[in-house]
Design a protein around this motif. Sequence first.
Motif, short mmCIF file in Angstrom:
data_model
loop_
_atom_site.label_atom_id
_atom_site.label_comp_id
_atom_site.label_asym_id
_atom_site.label_seq_id
_atom_site.Cartn_x
_atom_site.Cartn_y
_atom_site.Cartn_z
N SER A 187 -2.94 0.70 5.25
CA SER A 187 -3.08 -0.39 5.74
C SER A 187 -4.27 -0.33 6.36
O SER A 187 -4.64 -1.79 6.50
CB SER A 187 -2.11 -1.06 6.09
OG SER A 187 -0.69 -0.75 4.89
N ILE A 229 1.19 -4.15 10.27
CA ILE A 229 1.51 -3.35 8.98
C ILE A 229 2.61 -2.85 9.05
O ILE A 229 4.09 -2.96 10.52
CB ILE A 229 0.56 -2.22 9.48
CG1 ILE A 229 -0.72 -2.58 9.17
CG2 ILE A 229 1.10 -1.15 8.89
CD1 ILE A 229 -1.83 -1.65 10.61
N THR A 235 1.09 -1.29 0.00
CA THR A 235 -0.35 -0.18 -0.31
C THR A 235 0.82 1.06 0.27
O THR A 235 2.32 1.65 0.12
CB THR A 235 -0.82 -0.11 1.22
OG1 THR A 235 -0.23 0.06 1.81
CG2 THR A 235 -1.50 -1.11 1.62
#
Length: 158
Positions: A42, A145, A36
């Motif tokens: 994210s 993440i 992303t």
Amino acid sequence: MNVLRVEPAPNLFDWLYCSFDKELVESWNDGTLQYTGSGKASISIILEYLRYTKELSDKMSEVIVPAWIGNPVYHQVNWFGFPSLTYSKKSKAIMVYHQYGFPQDMDFLQAFSKERNLILIEDCAHTPQSLYSGKLCGSFGRFSIYSFSKFSFSFALG
């Protein structure tokens, strides 16, 4: 003696000269990795997925967040659920924020999440390659993440 090292500023065409080891990148992605443009994007994708699967039933489904993670992250959570600083019966997920290379107490947080049937989301933006009990941060939760733009030039933000 302090030394200041000045790197050339990245420009728009730097991405043209990047080369990637395709096999290495593909080995990282076992079908569960999604790139992303930012950590906040994210978070949105994860929470949107949880809404789609009805694991967050509505915007009043609570996501437990740390008090110091910041308003931009709280804002992302607000689109899909309700950020909360404490556990309640409406809590459906918990966002763990490892900061500055220091992991959170994952033994406690995993037990807490499992006992209360919470979805564990790890934000590892500040802990690339950090370990907790010999295990890589980001390998404890259901979602993780990473955002690398904080540490190196990343053309698309992170």
